[in-house]
Every structure is written in C-alpha cells, then in structure tokens.
Design a protein around this motif. Sequence first.
Motif, PDB file in Angstrom:
ATOM      1  N   PHE A 197       0.949  -1.227   0.093  1.00 47.91           N
ATOM      2  CA  PHE A 197       0.109  -0.007   0.134  1.00 47.91           C
ATOM      3  C   PHE A 197       0.873   1.258  -0.068  1.00 47.91           C
ATOM      4  CE2 PHE A 197      -3.255  -2.600   2.906  1.00 47.91           C
ATOM      5  CZ  PHE A 197      -3.275  -3.467   1.768  1.00 47.91           C
ATOM      6  N   LEU A 198       1.998   1.357  -0.598  1.00 50.56           N
ATOM      7  CA  LEU A 198       2.866   2.517  -0.746  1.00 50.56           C
ATOM      8  C   LEU A 198       2.487   3.183  -2.047  1.00 50.56           C
ATOM      9  CD1 LEU A 198       6.147   0.839   0.032  1.00 50.56           C
ATOM     10  CD2 LEU A 198       4.370   1.897   1.767  1.00 50.56           C
ATOM     11  N   GLU A 199       3.124   4.520  -2.289  1.00 46.17           N
ATOM     12  CA  GLU A 199       3.042   5.052  -3.518  1.00 46.17           C
ATOM     13  C   GLU A 199       4.406   5.114  -4.141  1.00 46.17           C
ATOM     14  OE1 GLU A 199       0.375   8.775  -3.125  1.00 46.17           O
ATOM     15  OE2 GLU A 199       0.917   8.115  -1.228  1.00 46.17           O
ATOM     16  N   PRO A 200       4.666   3.934  -4.973  1.00 42.82           N
ATOM     17  CA  PRO A 200       5.954   3.946  -5.542  1.00 42.82           C
ATOM     18  C   PRO A 200       6.340   5.215  -6.288  1.00 42.82           C
ATOM     19  CG  PRO A 200       5.063   1.888  -5.744  1.00 42.82           C
ATOM     20  CD  PRO A 200       3.826   2.868  -5.161  1.00 42.82           C
ATOM     21  N   ILE A 201       5.247   5.676  -7.033  1.00 40.82           N
ATOM     22  CA  ILE A 201       5.573   6.936  -7.980  1.00 40.82           C
ATOM     23  C   ILE A 201       6.163   7.957  -7.186  1.00 40.82           C
ATOM     24  CG2 ILE A 201       3.128   7.600  -7.435  1.00 40.82           C
ATOM     25  CD1 ILE A 201       3.106   9.001  -9.922  1.00 40.82           C
ATOM     26  N   GLN A 202       5.714   8.465  -5.905  1.00 39.59           N
ATOM     27  CA  GLN A 202       6.223   9.414  -4.937  1.00 39.59           C
ATOM     28  C   GLN A 202       7.465   8.936  -4.463  1.00 39.59           C
ATOM     29  OE1 GLN A 202       4.432  12.125  -5.097  1.00 39.59           O
ATOM     30  NE2 GLN A 202       2.282  11.676  -4.499  1.00 39.59           N
ATOM     31  N   ILE A 203       7.850   7.917  -4.177  1.00 36.32           N
ATOM     32  CA  ILE A 203       9.071   7.536  -3.268  1.00 36.32           C
ATOM     33  C   ILE A 203      10.143   7.438  -4.379  1.00 36.32           C
ATOM     34  CG2 ILE A 203      10.264   5.584  -2.292  1.00 36.32           C
ATOM     35  CD1 ILE A 203       7.661   4.299  -1.318  1.00 36.32           C
ATOM     36  N   SER A 204       9.830   7.033  -5.686  1.00 39.88           N
ATOM     37  CA  SER A 204      10.722   6.887  -6.718  1.00 39.88           C
ATOM     38  C   SER A 204      11.109   8.495  -7.024  1.00 39.88           C
ATOM     39  CB  SER A 204      10.324   6.116  -7.891  1.00 39.88           C
ATOM     40  OG  SER A 204      11.140   6.317  -9.005  1.00 39.88           O
ATOM     41  N   ALA A 205      10.262   9.339  -7.093  1.00 45.16           N
ATOM     42  CA  ALA A 205      10.216  10.533  -7.557  1.00 45.16           C
ATOM     43  C   ALA A 205      11.117  11.359  -6.552  1.00 45.16           C
ATOM     44  CB  ALA A 205       8.881  11.341  -7.679  1.00 45.16           C
ATOM     45  N   TYR A 206      11.045  11.111  -5.268  1.00 43.72           N
ATOM     46  CA  TYR A 206      12.017  11.844  -4.390  1.00 43.72           C
ATOM     47  C   TYR A 206      13.356  11.136  -4.381  1.00 43.72           C
ATOM     48  CZ  TYR A 206       8.116  14.460  -2.492  1.00 43.72           C
ATOM     49  OH  TYR A 206       6.797  15.532  -2.372  1.00 43.72           O
ATOM     50  N   ALA A 207      13.462  10.006  -4.492  1.00 34.97           N
ATOM     51  CA  ALA A 207      14.769   9.274  -4.611  1.00 34.97           C
ATOM     52  C   ALA A 207      15.424   9.698  -5.669  1.00 34.97           C
ATOM     53  CB  ALA A 207      14.620   7.665  -4.841  1.00 34.97           C
ATOM     54  N   LEU A 208      14.754  10.160  -6.882  1.00 30.43           N
ATOM     55  CA  LEU A 208      15.749  10.453  -8.094  1.00 30.43           C
ATOM     56  C   LEU A 208      16.044  12.013  -7.791  1.00 30.43           C
ATOM     57  CD1 LEU A 208      13.447   9.169 -11.015  1.00 30.43           C
ATOM     58  CD2 LEU A 208      15.866   8.556 -10.221  1.00 30.43           C
ATOM     59  N   GLN A 209      15.632  12.678  -6.652  1.00 34.89           N
ATOM     60  CA  GLN A 209      15.904  14.114  -6.278  1.00 34.89           C
ATOM     61  C   GLN A 209      16.780  14.064  -5.140  1.00 34.89           C
ATOM     62  OE1 GLN A 209      11.964  16.140  -5.517  1.00 34.89           O
ATOM     63  NE2 GLN A 209      11.267  15.778  -7.506  1.00 34.89           N
ATOM     64  N   ASN A 210      17.356  12.689  -4.602  1.00 35.88           N
ATOM     65  CA  ASN A 210      17.971  12.540  -3.397  1.00 35.88           C
ATOM     66  C   ASN A 210      17.394  13.210  -2.336  1.00 35.88           C
ATOM     67  OD1 ASN A 210      19.980  11.510  -5.140  1.00 35.88           O
ATOM     68  ND2 ASN A 210      21.050  13.631  -5.453  1.00 35.88           N
ATOM     69  N   ASN A 211      16.146  13.416  -2.249  1.00 33.99           N
ATOM     70  CA  ASN A 211      15.340  13.809  -1.229  1.00 33.99           C
ATOM     71  C   ASN A 211      14.651  12.474  -0.443  1.00 33.99           C
ATOM     72  OD1 ASN A 211      13.657  15.036   0.829  1.00 33.99           O
ATOM     73  ND2 ASN A 211      12.796  16.185  -0.662  1.00 33.99           N
ATOM     74  N   TYR A 212      15.804  11.859   0.378  1.00 37.48           N
ATOM     75  CA  TYR A 212      15.561  10.687   1.190  1.00 37.48           C
ATOM     76  C   TYR A 212      14.628  11.054   2.473  1.00 37.48           C
ATOM     77  CZ  TYR A 212      19.085   9.352  -2.208  1.00 37.48           C
ATOM     78  OH  TYR A 212      19.802   9.040  -3.443  1.00 37.48           O
ATOM     79  N   ASP A 213      14.778  12.147   2.962  1.00 36.54           N
ATOM     80  CA  ASP A 213      13.724  12.249   4.176  1.00 36.54           C
ATOM     81  C   ASP A 213      12.426  12.319   3.482  1.00 36.54           C
ATOM     82  OD1 ASP A 213      15.882  12.507   5.625  1.00 36.54           O
ATOM     83  OD2 ASP A 213      16.003  14.688   5.436  1.00 36.54           O
ATOM     84  N   LYS A 214      12.150  12.706   2.384  1.00 33.04           N
ATOM     85  CA  LYS A 214      10.744  12.694   1.874  1.00 33.04           C
ATOM     86  C   LYS A 214      10.316  11.433   1.601  1.00 33.04           C
ATOM     87  CE  LYS A 214       8.144  16.569   1.579  1.00 33.04           C
ATOM     88  NZ  LYS A 214       6.761  16.536   2.120  1.00 33.04           N
ATOM     89  N   ALA A 215      11.162  10.625   0.813  1.00 38.16           N
ATOM     90  CA  ALA A 215      11.010   9.075   0.499  1.00 38.16           C
ATOM     91  C   ALA A 215      10.671   8.613   1.793  1.00 38.16           C
ATOM     92  CB  ALA A 215      12.379   8.510  -0.129  1.00 38.16           C
ATOM     93  N   SER A 216      11.184   8.737   2.920  1.00 35.17           N
ATOM     94  CA  SER A 216      11.255   7.905   4.018  1.00 35.17           C
ATOM     95  C   SER A 216       9.751   8.367   4.418  1.00 35.17           C
ATOM     96  CB  SER A 216      12.089   8.326   5.192  1.00 35.17           C
ATOM     97  OG  SER A 216      11.833   7.898   6.323  1.00 35.17           O
ATOM     98  N   GLU A 217       9.191   9.663   4.590  1.00 35.50           N
ATOM     99  CA  GLU A 217       7.833   9.741   4.874  1.00 35.50           C
ATOM    100  C   GLU A 217       6.834   9.170   4.298  1.00 35.50           C
ATOM    101  OE1 GLU A 217       6.832  14.187   4.790  1.00 35.50           O
ATOM    102  OE2 GLU A 217       8.714  14.584   5.436  1.00 35.50           O
ATOM    103  N   TYR A 218       7.274   8.803   2.999  1.00 35.71           N
ATOM    104  CA  TYR A 218       6.357   7.965   2.127  1.00 35.71           C
ATOM    105  C   TYR A 218       6.418   6.396   2.250  1.00 35.71           C
ATOM    106  CZ  TYR A 218       4.021  11.600  -0.342  1.00 35.71           C
ATOM    107  OH  TYR A 218       3.367  12.857  -0.535  1.00 35.71           O
ATOM    108  N   ASN A 219       7.146   6.221   3.542  1.00 31.41           N
ATOM    109  CA  ASN A 219       7.487   4.814   4.033  1.00 31.41           C
ATOM    110  C   ASN A 219       8.112   4.076   2.892  1.00 31.41           C
ATOM    111  OD1 ASN A 219       5.393   5.215   6.199  1.00 31.41           O
ATOM    112  ND2 ASN A 219       3.841   5.301   4.549  1.00 31.41           N
ATOM    113  N   ALA A 220       9.302   4.352   2.383  1.00 39.50           N
ATOM    114  CA  ALA A 220       9.786   3.621   1.431  1.00 39.50           C
ATOM    115  C   ALA A 220      10.503   2.167   2.197  1.00 39.50           C
ATOM    116  CB  ALA A 220      11.259   4.642   1.149  1.00 39.50           C
ATOM    117  N   LEU A 221      10.655   2.404   3.485  1.00 41.09           N
ATOM    118  CA  LEU A 221      11.317   1.231   4.197  1.00 41.09           C
ATOM    119  C   LEU A 221      10.253  -0.039   4.217  1.00 41.09           C
ATOM    120  CD1 LEU A 221      13.527   2.562   7.101  1.00 41.09           C
ATOM    121  CD2 LEU A 221      13.980   1.776   4.742  1.00 41.09           C
TER     122      LEU A 221
END
Lengths: 437, 311
Positions: free
Chosen positions: A378-402
């Motif tokens: 139940f994640l939003e891969p689209i968001q995590i991936s987009a933030y990862a590509l911007q090196n914004n890992y804090d945001k990726a973490s907020e979207y529960n990347a782990l």
Amino acid sequence: MGLLTFKGGIHPPHAKKATEHLPIVDFLDPKVVEIPMRQHIGAPCEPVVQKGDYVKVGQLVGSASSFVSANVHSSVSGTVLDVKKQDTAYGYDVVVIIENDGLNEVHESIVPQPDFNTLSGKEIIEIIKNAGIVGMGGAGFPTHVKLSPPPEKPIDTIVLNGAECEPYLTCDHRLMLETPDLVIKGLQILMHALNVPNGYIGIENNKPDAIETMTKAASGTGIKVVGLRTKYPQGAEKQLIFACTGKEIPSGGLPMDIGVVVNNVATVATIGNLFNTGMPLIERICTVTGKGIKTPKNIRFKVGTPVKTLIEFCDGYNGTPGKLLLGGPMMGVAQMTDNLPAMKNTSGVLVFTPEEAKLPEPSLCIRCGKCVSTCPAFLEPIQISAYALQNNYDKASEYNALDCIECGSCSFVCPANRPLLQTIRVAKREIIAKKRK
Amino acid sequence: MESRLTVSSSPHIRSTETTQKIMRDVTIALLPAAAFGVYNFGLRALTILVLSIVSAMAAEALSQKIRKVPITVDDFSAVVTGLLLGMNLPVSVPLWLPIVGSAFAIIIVKQAFGGLGHNFMNPALAARAMLVASWPVEMTTWTAVKADAVSSATTLGILKEGLNVPVPSITDALLGTIGGCIGETSALLLLLGGIYLIYRGVISIRIPGLYIGTVAILTFIITGFDVQTTMLHVLAGGLILGAFFMATDYASSPITAKGQVIYAIGMGVITVVIRMYGGYPEGVSYSILLMNVVAPLIDKYTKPRVFGGAK
C-alpha cells in the motif's frame, strides 16, 4: 474453502508450462562442487577443512561463526582441491572446492534422528541449526533463527509457503507433488518444536494437483492446506500470512510479532528428510528454464554444483544467452557469469535470450497510478521514486519507503517502464544508512 | 563464457502495457462519439476535428524540438488532446480557432510545464476555457442539428434560460441528436467508449461513476425529484464526455483511491452549483479544472495506510 488472497499485486505470465509437468530428475554426481562459506543471510562460515583433506557426504566443511549464520556440509565424498575465494552469487567469497570421487561415502555422523515426538523444542532447533538449514525459497535466512523467537513473542501459527508465485519456477510445485509426506513431516516437526496448534500450507490455485496432493497428505493431521488466488506476490511473507490468517504484520515488524513463523515448503521438506535420514542440507531442487535453455528441467542437485554444469545437464544454452538469473524473473538476481556455484537457496536458474534481456527504455511518468493500486504494501511507488531521484530521502522516508518489500510489482506494471523499484532500493539504502549514523 | 550477460535490477520482466497503448485506447474509445459528431453536424465537424488533432501533433513536435527532448508524437497523447479539444468545440467556430486552441493546450498547458504527465490541468479543457474566455461569441454559438445555420440553444441552455422551445427528449439526449459541442452529444457512444476504457483497465469506474452519481443525486434533490430534468442533466451536457475522458486524465487527477473519491465528488458538487446557481448553463469544464488544481493537495492529504500500519 474459497480462495484467499491479499490486496494489490499483479498477474505476470506464469511461464511454467515448460517444466510444471516434468518430474524431478537427479543430477547428483557433479565432478566438482564449489561450496561457498556464505549461502545465507548473516555471517559467513569458517572453513574447517583444508586442501588435501578427504571429506565425506554430510561432513561439516564450514562452521557457523555466529548465531545468524548456518553451517555448510560437503555434498559429495572426495578430496578438497582448494579453499579459496571465487565468484559466488553473494560476491567474491571463500569456497571449499571438492573433487567428487563418485563413491558417495556418507559421514559417520549421519544417522537418523530419534522420533521427534520424544525430543524437546530446544533439541529439535539445535538439530536444525547443526544441519545448516536455511530458507530455501530464495532469501536464505537461517531457519533456526526464525524458530528462536524471544519468549515474549509466543508463536501460535506456522505458515508454509507453497505459493511459488514467481513465474517460470516449478521446483516447489514438483516437490509438493513428489514428496508431500516430507513436507507434512517437516511441518509437524516444527509445530511440535514450537508447540504450535495451527499449521497452514498456502498454495496458488494454478497448481490444483499440488493442492490436491497436499490436502490428501495432510488429512488427519489438523494441518490446513489453503488454496490461494494466483497473483504475484502471493508468496511474499506478509501477503501470505494475510491471505492465510487475515492478520497484518505491523509496519516494520516481523511475522513473530503476530505469532507466526513462515517457511518455504522446500525448507520444511529438507527438515523432514533430516529427521528421517540425518542428512543435513546438501541437496535441493531447482528449475533450470527459460527460452535461453535448450531442455528446461526440474533438477535435484548437490549444493555447490556449478551453475554452468547444471546448464550443460539441460543440453546447454539455446543460442546466445542474454541474461542469467538465479531465482525467478520478479525477484531473482542477474549474474555476470555462469561460473558460480548453485547454492542452498538457488530455486531457479533462468536464462533469457538477448531479445528478452533488452533493457526497457524509460519514458516520462504519466501518473497513471497503476504502481499505487498494485503495491501490495500500500505504498505510493511513484512518489518514493520521484523523491529518490531528487536525492530527497527524507521525503522518500515519509512515504514509507522502508515498508517496500521489493516485489517489483510497480516496475512490472509501469507503462512508462520507469525504474521504480530500482530507485526505491536506492532510497531504502540511503534511509537505513542515515538511521545507522 | 564468451557472451556478455546483461545485469540489471529486478524485476526482469515487464508488462506489455505502454503509454502508447493506453493513449491509443483512449483515442479508440473517443472515435465512435467523434464519428457521430461528424454524422450529426456534417463535414465541417470533421474538418475541425482534423485541424485540432493535426495542430496538436505539430505543436507537440515543435515544442519538443525547442525543448531538445525526444519527439514523442507517436505516443498518441497529442492525438488525444487534439481530439478532445475538437470534440469540445461547437461546429460553427472559425477554422483558425481549433488551431489556436490546440497550440495553447500543447505548448502552454502541457509542454511548458514539462510535457506528458506534468500538466497540472487537462490541456484540452484548459484550452477550451481559454477559448471561451477569449472568443465567447464564437464558442457559444450553437448550430441546430442538420439544419442550415439556424441557431439553436443547447439542452442545458434551454433548461437554464427557461426558453420557450421544446426540451429534447431523453432518447434524443441518449442518442445525441441534440445541440451541443461536436463530440459531447451522444451519451450512448461516449458511455460505450467509457466502458471500453474500463474493460481495458485504462481507467477505473471510480472517478466517472462518483462524478456522474454526485451530479445525478444532487440534481434530483434540487429539482424536487424531477426525473426528466435529472436525466437531461446527466446525458445532455458535457458530463459523460468530461467524466469518462477528461476528469480521468492521469496527470491532473489524484493518484490515491481516497483522493479520487474526494476529487470526483468535488467535481460533481461544483458542476451542479454552476449549473443551478451560476452564470453558465454548463459547469463540467470549470469543475474539472478547479479540481485539477487541488489534486496535488488532495494527494498530499490522502496518503494510503501502509500495510501493517494503524487502521
């Protein structure tokens, strides 16, 4: 009983036709085995044999160096040619190379275990630990660790994974058809060891014969064989538990947090065999298949058999190979060479043609949201991936990347061929690295 | 071994779905209603549709060339935008108008913001809104069906103004033998296209279903349970076209399930408010555009519960 399942997921082509009806064939006499000291998640083993030593089948050749580790044993009898570093599926690592003398002399320590009903849980887990049993579904997690939850986390359910949701692979399917009693015995041993009342065996309904065979074998034991909807990743631990029990593992948690232990059917069959014969984990079944293989087969092989040899046993490559995977096409790992040993967790050797191996060209994300609706976590891969590509890992973490289970459904389904899982993996690594600091 | 093996991150197989196939499906789904528009309004309608499609494709190629990015006219997305814009124009507009509209849709609304997937509004609708604001007379001059230049109001216009002309029947509205934009009149063929898109998995029923449902329920209540008027509100205006083909635009709608529910109901409410209490007889365009703008905000506040997270 209706079909059980989870929310999300995908329907990749099964691609199992080539091997699902092929009985397991033995390939138990490789000339040489290369036994890696690390075939599991955890610390590598220390080699306990030297060049020139004579070893027998089942003899310890690598000793576990810590709790999260697993012994390795010789799968043949013969002379140790060398102990050195070479390519393995886990990287450049120490292997014990043994020349097979073909005599299959069994080591003195290998004797059938006493009736498991007379043993305590502790004793059973010790036997499993000594036998170097690891998760044979692919991950290779040491089984005794799974079976040793802290006392504050009582286990009441054991779920066996017979889903085999990875396309192409049929080794678990054949195992359930051909040795159902070993699976049942293994599960009974584990249920006894952990004093667990509930045992489930989850099987996808694209294997009706396996469901039928296992149901028959389980009759009178109280073990429930459950048909699961054929959908990837039905065999993912969290999804499998949800399908069988309706319980969700808390985010960031383990199955033991909700009183469940999950094991692969092959792992448990090996445990059944261990108690019957005393033989540790020295052989397993794998599916060698794909358009790049001349004669696909389900093969029982000795741990440490070079992948190249297994492929030759299948009459070699069908033309030029394009990609070689250990495991299935969804979660398997691409290898640079076929010059490495097949291990305890090698469930499949999949070879693609160069055409199939072509990397997809990513285009712009069209925000179709298919990755969101298919994500079984139940994640939003689209968001995590987009933030990862911007090196914004804090945001990726907020979207529960782990919470990503790396099943790859998002990348599979993406019409723009975005490298979703690949970028999410990067985010996960960065987030974990930051947490460790 | 001699050959070189490809090494890459899993998964190693991909679905056969592509952006091109999705956009082609949308085009296919629109064609029956567009064809009916040509049958209904004559060859001039065809000219307008072709002009808007061709100029959308040309604008796409041109702006991608200027932006020095790969030219992706073959992905059908510009075709969809051009076709949708053309279907949203009255048949009597001057022939330069679709060209201006398509250029605006593609160059300003889509490419200036980063191209496919980056437009924050539906390009065709934004262009239509621009055209209505700039050339209000041309954009609201309605031609009676298969009659020569006799001005005829749209069904919703008749209902709104209380004009002394007969209100079309529900059957006419369903079949599409009524006044309106080129491609919006045949509710039946648009529904057929919508069902095709749902069948193909391109869209889900969630947005169009909730949008149309909200409009129907609210209209039914406000009109004092008048079935005839409610049916005409659902079938005769741009609602079916908007709900199935514009509101479902991937780039400008929310991606979360909960977000899509809020978005769809929001559009329904705004549409009814404009139709019943606003200055225009029709509110579909503006309701979609307004909800397009808040879609990112909706997404932000409707993150799905993670597996194993608190319920």
